[in-house]
Scaffold this motif. Sequence first.
Motif, PDB file in Angstrom:
ATOM      1  N   ILE A  31       1.001  -1.141   0.060  1.00 59.60           N
ATOM      2  CA  ILE A  31       0.206   0.133  -0.064  1.00 59.60           C
ATOM      3  C   ILE A  31       0.898   1.376  -0.096  1.00 59.60           C
ATOM      4  CG2 ILE A  31      -1.829   1.266   1.360  1.00 59.60           C
ATOM      5  CD1 ILE A  31      -2.665  -1.568   2.286  1.00 59.60           C
ATOM      6  N   GLY A  32       0.890   2.065  -0.969  1.00 52.57           N
ATOM      7  CA  GLY A  32       1.788   3.232  -1.281  1.00 52.57           C
ATOM      8  C   GLY A  32       2.647   2.775  -2.338  1.00 52.57           C
ATOM      9  N   THR A  33       3.226   3.786  -2.884  1.00 58.00           N
ATOM     10  CA  THR A  33       4.194   3.680  -4.161  1.00 58.00           C
ATOM     11  C   THR A  33       5.344   2.640  -3.869  1.00 58.00           C
ATOM     12  OG1 THR A  33       3.671   5.819  -4.749  1.00 58.00           O
ATOM     13  CG2 THR A  33       5.648   5.126  -5.601  1.00 58.00           C
ATOM     14  N   ALA A  96       0.349  -7.726   4.153  1.00 57.06           N
ATOM     15  CA  ALA A  96       0.153  -6.230   3.735  1.00 57.06           C
ATOM     16  C   ALA A  96       1.459  -5.410   4.113  1.00 57.06           C
ATOM     17  CB  ALA A  96      -1.160  -5.606   4.429  1.00 57.06           C
ATOM     18  N   MET A  97       1.922  -4.678   3.199  1.00 54.39           N
ATOM     19  CA  MET A  97       3.200  -3.881   3.628  1.00 54.39           C
ATOM     20  C   MET A  97       2.540  -2.343   3.784  1.00 54.39           C
ATOM     21  SD  MET A  97       6.877  -3.356   1.775  1.00 54.39           S
ATOM     22  CE  MET A  97       7.401  -5.002   2.466  1.00 54.39           C
ATOM     23  N   VAL A  98       2.636  -1.771   4.658  1.00 53.37           N
ATOM     24  CA  VAL A  98       2.064  -0.474   4.868  1.00 53.37           C
ATOM     25  C   VAL A  98       3.147   0.573   5.469  1.00 53.37           C
ATOM     26  CG1 VAL A  98      -0.261  -1.285   5.502  1.00 53.37           C
ATOM     27  CG2 VAL A  98       1.346  -1.063   7.263  1.00 53.37           C
ATOM     28  N   THR A  99       2.700   1.927   5.777  1.00 49.53           N
ATOM     29  CA  THR A  99       3.584   2.842   6.044  1.00 49.53           C
ATOM     30  C   THR A  99       2.938   3.529   7.126  1.00 49.53           C
ATOM     31  OG1 THR A  99       4.407   3.510   3.637  1.00 49.53           O
ATOM     32  CG2 THR A  99       4.806   5.026   5.291  1.00 49.53           C
ATOM     33  N   PRO A 100       3.239   3.152   8.524  1.00 56.45           N
ATOM     34  CA  PRO A 100       2.769   3.832   9.444  1.00 56.45           C
ATOM     35  C   PRO A 100       3.471   5.300  10.067  1.00 56.45           C
ATOM     36  CG  PRO A 100       3.634   1.536  10.148  1.00 56.45           C
ATOM     37  CD  PRO A 100       4.006   1.916   9.022  1.00 56.45           C
ATOM     38  N   VAL A 143       8.892   2.553   5.709  1.00 58.57           N
ATOM     39  CA  VAL A 143       8.989   4.035   5.992  1.00 58.57           C
ATOM     40  C   VAL A 143       9.822   4.874   5.390  1.00 58.57           C
ATOM     41  CG1 VAL A 143       7.776   3.504   8.488  1.00 58.57           C
ATOM     42  CG2 VAL A 143      10.457   3.692   8.074  1.00 58.57           C
ATOM     43  N   THR A 144       9.457   6.100   5.003  1.00 58.25           N
ATOM     44  CA  THR A 144      10.177   6.894   4.330  1.00 58.25           C
ATOM     45  C   THR A 144      11.009   8.126   5.141  1.00 58.25           C
ATOM     46  OG1 THR A 144       8.376   8.333   3.806  1.00 58.25           O
ATOM     47  CG2 THR A 144       8.671   6.644   2.096  1.00 58.25           C
ATOM     48  N   SER A 145      10.971   7.887   6.366  1.00 59.88           N
ATOM     49  CA  SER A 145      12.118   8.931   7.014  1.00 59.88           C
ATOM     50  C   SER A 145      12.186   7.787   8.296  1.00 59.88           C
ATOM     51  CB  SER A 145      11.541   9.987   7.561  1.00 59.88           C
ATOM     52  OG  SER A 145      10.186  10.013   8.129  1.00 59.88           O
ATOM     53  N   HIS A 146      13.579   7.903   8.740  1.00 60.17           N
ATOM     54  CA  HIS A 146      14.098   7.069   9.873  1.00 60.17           C
ATOM     55  C   HIS A 146      14.393   8.182  10.964  1.00 60.17           C
ATOM     56  CE1 HIS A 146      15.812   3.279  11.469  1.00 60.17           C
ATOM     57  NE2 HIS A 146      15.933   4.071  12.387  1.00 60.17           N
TER      58      HIS A 146
END
Lengths: 266, 292
Positions: A31-33, A96-100, A143-146
């Motif tokens: 879910i997400g790009t 599912a792969m998600v971005t919390p 996640v797109t930031s760590h």
Amino acid sequence: MSTDTFTLAELMISAAARAFANDGEVMANGIGTLPRIAAGLAKLTLNEKLMLSDGEAYALETPLPLNVALEDRPGASGWMPYHRVFESLWSGRRHAMVTPVQIDRFAQSNISCLGDFNAPKVQLLGVRGFPGNSISHRNSMLVTSHDRRTFVPGEVDVVSSAGYSDRLVPEGAKRPEVDIALVVTPLCVMDFKGPDNAAQVLSLHPGVSFEEVADATGFELLRAPGMAVTAVPIDEELQIIRQLDPDNLRARAIKGDPPGVRQEAA
Amino acid sequence: MNKETSLADAVAELRDGMVIGIGGWGARRKPMALVRQILRSDLKDLTLVGFGGPEVGMLCAAGKVRKLIYGFVSLDHIPLEPYFRKAREAAAVEINEYDEGMFLIGLRAAAERVPFAPTRIGIGTDVLTYNPHLKMVNSPYGDGEALVAVPAIRTDVSLVHVSRADRFGNVQTDGPDPYFDNLIARAADKVIASTESLCDRMDVSHPDTVKSSLFDRTMVQAVVNAPLGAHPTTAHDAYGWDMAHLKAYGATAREDDGWARYMQDFVADSEAAYLDNVGGADAVARLPIPQF
């Protein structure tokens, strides 16, 4: 391969695809790009048994490229409206792969709101399907930031997906069977399979140190036995990634679209 | 039998304090003509039930909502509904925020006319913390496992937008996904259906597509002929959502008198005026169906 031939987003997609490698026959929902490209890449290179979805209402055997023209859409292999997505997820045959927005040391995550639930500082999406997903089937996170706002000290503000904790399990209820496969970040690949489900780094992205990751994380991280450098994407993977995302939407996923291998500071 | 009702008369049946179910999903197939008529009315203290989209934000902005029961509220490509966000951050409405599947289980219990349905969903999460009315129930079988008892989510009236209806109240809904309109309808005491087109008799005009009927006419009290009545949300297979309009609507949430301006500039005093204000019926009818 030279260091400028792939981006960090592409490295993360390649790493994230491996989350689905040993799933057997399940529905893979990225879910997400970046997760969506990763699920498609996994189907084409690692696990042909995966069932994909178009993100709307159909099951697919051929990954759906992002921004694909109507006439180029692959045919559907099945019907997957939302009511069937729930039936599927309750059966457990889904990953599912998600971005919390927030993740804590128990692998609990939050997409509901920030701050006090009764008067949120920032209202987000609501818990959506996270509670049911988290106790029904395998999940991964990308996640797109760590940083410590994402990997928070203590616990997340609103526990939207269950983690490896008994605190919110009422007396007499079974502890949920939480199954987190991978957590992919711009710095590393992690899981929660350390002792007592501790978070551990499986691999560091090229040029990233463990200390940097630990500093950017609000809870204790372990080095997994055999902690390595994240495998870089091979040419075949990069070709598939480009086919699945011909308009390069992945370039917008990570701030600045940095290269996959850290450049030395000038 | 003729259930055709004017938009004004249909909404005149609603009362302050009612629990109102709303079909569709996010920015998809929302009964927006009915919602706009509520915006034009004096109705207040409503409880809204649904997989929320712009109707939630608009009715909150208009101060008509006392309580929300939802699985999520979103405008799809605009993930966060701006006025819902504003209402939440001002702690202006009471809420029951459920997991989406748990919400569907509550609707199903209402449809089955039982007081609750058991699930494991919610265990291990703050859904239990922030819905303190939720009780646990022990399985009467086997090991007596404690499960969450999701209360039935009944509605007084549910509003649903359909593709076709006849004067008996038979309805058909096109599109790839029925969402949960069947449960939103079944959870209700009565249903008001707005429709893209109205015919005299479905069995004469559209007998070949009866499988697209999501619920039967015994649930339907009123049918409102409302072509383009889902705008700015999608109505498969007729027209797509109007993201430009949803963005403009969302932007008004950042202005001091933004909502009053939206009401005046767009909602106005009739659906005919609304359609003119959003670019005309032809332009709405041409909005492309979104691709995923």
